[in-house]
Structure formats: C-alpha cells, structure tokens
Write a protein that holds these residues in place. Structure first.
Motif, short mmCIF file in Angstrom:
data_model
loop_
_atom_site.label_atom_id
_atom_site.label_comp_id
_atom_site.label_asym_id
_atom_site.label_seq_id
_atom_site.Cartn_x
_atom_site.Cartn_y
_atom_site.Cartn_z
N GLY A 122 0.80 -1.22 0.00
CA GLY A 122 0.00 0.00 0.00
C GLY A 122 0.83 1.27 0.00
N THR A 123 1.77 1.36 0.93
CA THR A 123 2.61 2.56 1.01
C THR A 123 3.44 2.74 -0.25
OG1 THR A 123 2.77 2.34 3.42
CG2 THR A 123 4.42 3.71 2.34
N SER A 124 4.02 1.65 -0.73
CA SER A 124 4.86 1.74 -1.93
C SER A 124 4.06 2.17 -3.16
CB SER A 124 5.58 0.41 -2.19
OG SER A 124 4.64 -0.64 -2.35
N LEU A 125 2.79 1.75 -3.24
CA LEU A 125 1.95 2.14 -4.38
C LEU A 125 1.66 3.64 -4.34
CD1 LEU A 125 0.33 1.49 -6.89
CD2 LEU A 125 -1.59 0.83 -5.42
N LYS A 126 1.35 4.17 -3.17
CA LYS A 126 1.08 5.61 -3.05
C LYS A 126 2.32 6.42 -3.44
CE LYS A 126 -2.48 5.34 0.54
NZ LYS A 126 -2.82 5.67 1.95
N ILE A 127 3.47 5.94 -3.02
CA ILE A 127 4.72 6.65 -3.37
C ILE A 127 5.00 6.53 -4.86
CG2 ILE A 127 7.22 6.65 -3.02
CD1 ILE A 127 6.67 5.86 -0.10
N ALA A 128 4.71 5.35 -5.44
CA ALA A 128 4.91 5.17 -6.89
C ALA A 128 4.04 6.15 -7.67
CB ALA A 128 4.59 3.73 -7.29
N GLU A 129 2.79 6.33 -7.22
CA GLU A 129 1.89 7.27 -7.88
C GLU A 129 2.43 8.70 -7.81
OE1 GLU A 129 -1.68 6.56 -5.74
OE2 GLU A 129 -2.33 4.88 -7.02
N PHE A 130 2.93 9.09 -6.65
CA PHE A 130 3.50 10.43 -6.47
C PHE A 130 4.72 10.63 -7.37
CE2 PHE A 130 7.03 12.59 -4.18
CZ PHE A 130 6.61 13.90 -4.39
N LEU A 131 5.62 9.65 -7.38
CA LEU A 131 6.83 9.77 -8.19
C LEU A 131 6.51 9.81 -9.68
CD1 LEU A 131 9.20 7.31 -6.28
CD2 LEU A 131 9.27 9.81 -6.25
N SER B 267 5.38 -0.37 -8.01
CA SER B 267 5.22 -0.96 -6.68
C SER B 267 4.99 -2.46 -6.80
CB SER B 267 4.04 -0.30 -5.97
OG SER B 267 3.70 -1.00 -4.80
N LEU B 268 5.66 -3.23 -5.96
CA LEU B 268 5.47 -4.68 -5.96
C LEU B 268 4.16 -5.03 -5.27
CD1 LEU B 268 6.69 -7.47 -6.64
CD2 LEU B 268 7.68 -7.47 -4.34
N GLU B 269 3.26 -5.68 -6.00
CA GLU B 269 1.96 -6.06 -5.46
C GLU B 269 2.13 -6.95 -4.22
OE1 GLU B 269 -0.34 -8.02 -8.41
OE2 GLU B 269 -0.56 -6.24 -9.69
N GLY B 270 1.43 -6.58 -3.15
CA GLY B 270 1.47 -7.39 -1.94
C GLY B 270 2.70 -7.19 -1.09
N GLY B 271 3.63 -6.34 -1.55
CA GLY B 271 4.84 -6.08 -0.78
C GLY B 271 5.68 -7.33 -0.58
N ILE B 272 6.21 -7.48 0.63
CA ILE B 272 7.09 -8.62 0.91
C ILE B 272 6.30 -9.89 1.24
CG2 ILE B 272 7.35 -8.28 3.40
CD1 ILE B 272 10.36 -8.87 2.99
N ILE B 273 5.00 -9.75 1.48
CA ILE B 273 4.19 -10.89 1.91
C ILE B 273 4.25 -12.07 0.95
CG2 ILE B 273 1.83 -11.65 2.42
CD1 ILE B 273 1.34 -8.87 3.62
N PRO B 274 4.09 -11.88 -0.38
CA PRO B 274 4.17 -13.03 -1.29
C PRO B 274 5.51 -13.76 -1.23
CG PRO B 274 3.21 -11.14 -2.41
CD PRO B 274 3.76 -10.64 -1.12
N LEU B 275 6.58 -13.03 -0.88
CA LEU B 275 7.90 -13.66 -0.82
C LEU B 275 8.05 -14.52 0.43
CD1 LEU B 275 10.28 -10.78 -2.01
CD2 LEU B 275 8.97 -12.41 -3.36
N THR B 276 7.45 -14.07 1.54
CA THR B 276 7.59 -14.83 2.79
C THR B 276 6.94 -16.20 2.68
OG1 THR B 276 5.57 -13.85 3.70
CG2 THR B 276 7.62 -12.71 4.14
N SER B 277 5.86 -16.27 1.91
CA SER B 277 5.16 -17.55 1.78
C SER B 277 6.01 -18.59 1.06
CB SER B 277 3.84 -17.36 1.02
OG SER B 277 4.09 -16.90 -0.30
N LYS B 278 6.98 -18.13 0.29
CA LYS B 278 7.83 -19.05 -0.46
C LYS B 278 8.83 -19.78 0.44
CE LYS B 278 7.50 -16.38 -4.75
NZ LYS B 278 6.78 -17.41 -5.51
#
Length: 506
Positions: free
Chosen positions: A462-471, A480-491
C-alpha cells in the motif's frame, strides 16, 4: 468533446447553453475556467532526463493551462464561441446557413458544435493534416474539402501552384461540394477567381469566396476581431485570477504560447499591456519547414492580421524534433498534451536554462488523443506482480524499501536478493528523512531523482503504491510490488514479522 449531448431547438438555445458552460465573466469573476496544473517538478525532471539540463525545481515555477478541457477539446473553442455568438446575435448565422472555413483541425472541430443543429459546416483542409486530426474532424460531423495544398500560407509568402494543379484542385472542390449536396453550377462564373486563389494557395480567401457564392457564413478566424478579443476579455483575466487564487503574483510570470492565427498571443498581450503596462507573452514557433499540427513557422506568421510582434515580450524558434522527447515524456507520465503544447513546454525549459525567467504559465492548446497514432507511447503499470518483476528485474536500477515503521532485516534482504536473483547492493532502504519527504512533504529525495526506473517495496504494497503514484506524476518511473514482501515470505514458510524490524529512530 466535452459539450453535453443535447438537442438544441434553436441557435439561441445553442448559444445560451454554450455560454453557460464556457469560461465567462459573472459578477466580475471568470467562471468555468480551464484548469491550471503545477508542472514544476515534471519540467525539472524532463529537463534532466531528456536534455541533460539541471534545473533546480525549488527555484522555478511552471504552470500549464489545460485548454483541452474546453467543450470542443482545444483552445480554439474560445474564438469559435465568440465568433459564433457575435454572428448569431447580428443575424449573420441562421439555421439554414452553410458555414465555410479554412482550418488546420481544431477550429473546424470547434465549429462542429453547430452540426448538432443540423447546420452544414464545410472545412477546407490540407492533405498535410495528420491522420488523427483529419479522422477526428471527419467524426465530428464536419464536411471536408481535402486539398493537396498548404492550408494557410502567410499572405504575401511566395508560394504557388502551377495552373494544371490549380485546375485539378478546382475539380476536387466541385466534386466535394457535389457530394455535400450543393449546386456546383453556381461555381461556374467564379472559376477563374477560384483558380487564381488556388494558384496562390490562398485557402483563407477561398473559404470567404465559397461562403459568398452559397450565401453562407465564413467565421474568418484569421481576420475576425472576436478571435483576439476573447483572449483579451476572458482568457487573460482568467489567468490573472487563477494565479492570484494560487497565491502567485502575475507580475512575476511570463506567459508562453505557440502561434496559429495569432489570436491567443495578441489577445493576451493586449490585456497585459493595458492593465499592467507590461509585455508578458513569449511566442513560440517551430523551425522553418517543420510541421507542427495547427502551428505556424515564423515566416508563415508574417503578414497575418493578428501577428503583432511589437506587443510580444519575445519570439522564439525551437526545434520540434527535440520537443518530441518532451511530448512522449509527459504523455507516458499521464499528462496528456498535444504537439503545440510540447513545443511550448520545451521552449520553456530552454528559456529557464538560458536565464529568461523562472516563473512561467504555458498555454497547452489541446491533448494527445488526435496525435496518438503518430507516436509510440508506453503505458506504465504502477503496480506489478512478482512474476512480472522477475521477468524484467534487470530493467530496474534499484529496489527501494519504502515503509515508515518497519524495515527488512538481513534475512529479508537475502530473501529478496535470492528471489529476484540480484546483488544485495541493488536493494536500498529509504531512511527516515526520505520517508518524511515522500509521504509528508511531497518531495523527491536526491537519491531517487538520480534513478531512471525503480521498484518500490513495503510490507503489504500500500505505502509503496502511493509513493509510486506520487513519483510517476513527477516524472520518475517507479513501480510498486503487489502485496509487498508478503508473497515472498510464503515461499520460505516464514511469517512477515520474522523478517522485519522496527525503523531505527536514528
């Protein structure tokens, strides 16, 4: 077009509705103004990335005035409205009148508003018109006479067709008028006069002559005083009012516009000379022989009625081939501008670079839609999936972690490095001051300004997407990476909290 899809019962009803939605003065204030947007950061970023010119955004201010938001989609709606209103009020334009005009696109599209009343509008255009412009003109309901000659050379400019070409053009006019349903026998006694105008490529006076032959109406945008008058009475006041509302001082700003008929440049100049006793307008032209939709080179402005160089602060010829870089840059970042707008903005970068001012308001005549077939514009997804990133990871200069409360620990950095098969040195963490700049101050950290394309990550995306929009709005390609780090932790079967640590207060 932005005009309501309304059936008008009469010309009076039509002009009343148009008057209601157009910019106009009520109780001493301009209502329905076209938007002004702050382009300062985008201009500075474009200058740096596309032209290797370093401009400090903190020391300049550049606003753009979006004339594409007018009812017919361009600045030409303003003079068309004033001209039609005056013609209707003075009985020059009636329901059964045929309208003839020479146009390079936008003015003809503005006149197409009349077709809602069943009035025939005949535009004399050139094969030099770009495909998208001609297509939009055709879709608008305007009848077209398409001639293979310059749409509007300057009076006195030494250009001519040979006699044979003029006769072929005359035959084309007859054929087109017959298709429209007009009596071509009326042309016979004017044949020599028409061919003479064609030899001189004087399409402006050809439109006037056809209006005379068919007892029609020619708006005469190149000679009608309503053209500069609307910009003097409305547009200039509108600009001054809007800058004042933004807390700006009009005295500190230079107005930048391109030159088509001269109505905008001269009307604005008249107002500021009368009210501020200052020359405020810099007029922009493409280089000689360059073709920019609806815009004249300086040599083709000479001799026009509304060409008044003595009123302008300056005249500048700039390279449209270079301006195309800006055209693509802005449109890829979601700011829809057309060719003439790009020329004016590129000229503004050059004027800033050479010390001709630091505060500018640029007239942006139309948007990108008509020109889209001519250019390859990449659309940027702001949110991208893990699989999309993995396939194109080498496109990113860096992966930057952007979260205000948590940062990845060493195990998380190892995970990101391994999953995307990149060196850990490409994984950066925005520090506390940088996060404050990005989320609270709407500022771009120097570290990010220097990068061409970046991937942003946070905890959940969420935060990274808002910043991506601003930039992105400020000229930096960030995803912005969808889901942040969460999809990586599941791996790796880890909980998110096991891979994060609180942001240090230091």
């Amino acid at each position: 077009m932005n005009i309501p899809n309304t059936s008008f019962s009469s010309l009076k009803n039509f002009i009343n509705e148009l008057s209601r939605i157009m910019p106009h003065v009520e109780n001493g204030k301009v209502v329905n103004p076209t938007p002004i947007i702050d382009l300062t950061e985008l201009i500075a970023e474009c200058a740096r990335r596309e032209y290797k010119i370093n401009i400090d955004a903190k020391k300049i201010k550049v606003y753009g005035k979006l004339e594409s938001k007018l009812p017919a989609g361009s600045v030409k709606t303003r003079p068309a409205y004033y001209i039609l209103k005056n013609a209707i009020e003075n009985g020059l334009l009636k329901e059964d009148t045929i309208v003839f005009e020479a146009t390079s696109g936008n003015f003809g599209i503005s006149l197409s508003l009349l077709t809602k009343l069943g009035i025939k509008v005949v535009a004399i255009v050139s094969r030099k018109l770009q495909e998208g412009v001609l297509e939009e003109l055709s879709k608008s309901g305007v009848k077209i006479i398409d001639l293979d000659i310059d749409i509007c050379p300057a009076p006195g400019l030494k250009v001519s067709l040979d006699v044979l070409s003029a006769k072929l053009a005359y035959d084309k006019i007859k054929e087109s008028l017959e298709e429209i349903g007009l009596d071509i026998m009326k042309l016979a006694r004017f044949e020599n006069e028409i061919e003479s105008l064609l030899i001189k490529q004087d399409v402006i006076n050809l439109a006037k002559l056809l209006a005379k032959i068919y007892n029609g109406f020619c708006p005469e945008q190149y000679d009608n005083e309503c053209n500069p008058k609307v910009h003097e009475e409305i547009t200039a006041r509108e600009i001054e009012q809007q800058l004042n509302e933004l807390g700006e001082d009009i005295n500190e700003f230079t107005i930048v516009c391109t030159f088509g008929t001269g109505g905008t440049a001269t009307g604005l100049s008249n107002y500021f000379l009368k009210t501020l006793h200052l020359k405020k307008v810099r007029v922009i032209y493409p280089l000689s022989a360059q073709d920019v939709a609806g815009i004249r080179t300086k040599e083709k402005a000479l001799g026009l009625r509304f060409y008044k160089p003595e009123l302008y602060l300056g005249e500048h010829e700039v390279d449209f081939e270079e301006a195309k870089k800006l055209l693509i840059f802005f449109n890829e970042r979601g700011v829809s501008i057309g060719e003439s707008s790009a020329l004016a903005l590129y000229a503004t970068i050059q004027m800033i670079n050479f010390g001709l001012g630091n505060k500018f308001l640029v007239i942006l005549p139309d948007d990108f839609e008509k020109y889209s077939k001519k250019y390859e514009i990449r659309t940027i997804k702001l949110s991208v999936s893990y699989d999309e990133v993995k396939d194109r990871i080498n496109e990113y200069e860096a992966i930057i972690w952007t979260h205000g409360a948590f940062i990845p620990n060493e195990e998380a950095i190892e995970l990101i490095s391994k999953q995307f098969n990149i060196d850990k040195r490409k994984i950066e963490i925005a520090n506390r001051e940088e996060m404050i700049q990005l989320t609270l101050k709407s500022q771009i950290p120097d570290r990010i300004k220097s990068k061409k394309k970046i991937l942003l990550m946070c905890v959940g995306g969420g935060t990274s997407l808002k910043i991506a929009e601003f930039l992105f709005k400020n000229g930096i390609i960030a995803q912005s990476l969808e889901g942040g780090i969460i999809p990586l932790t599941s791996k790796i079967g880890k909980k998110v909290e096991e891979l994060l640590k609180p942001f240090s207060k230091n």
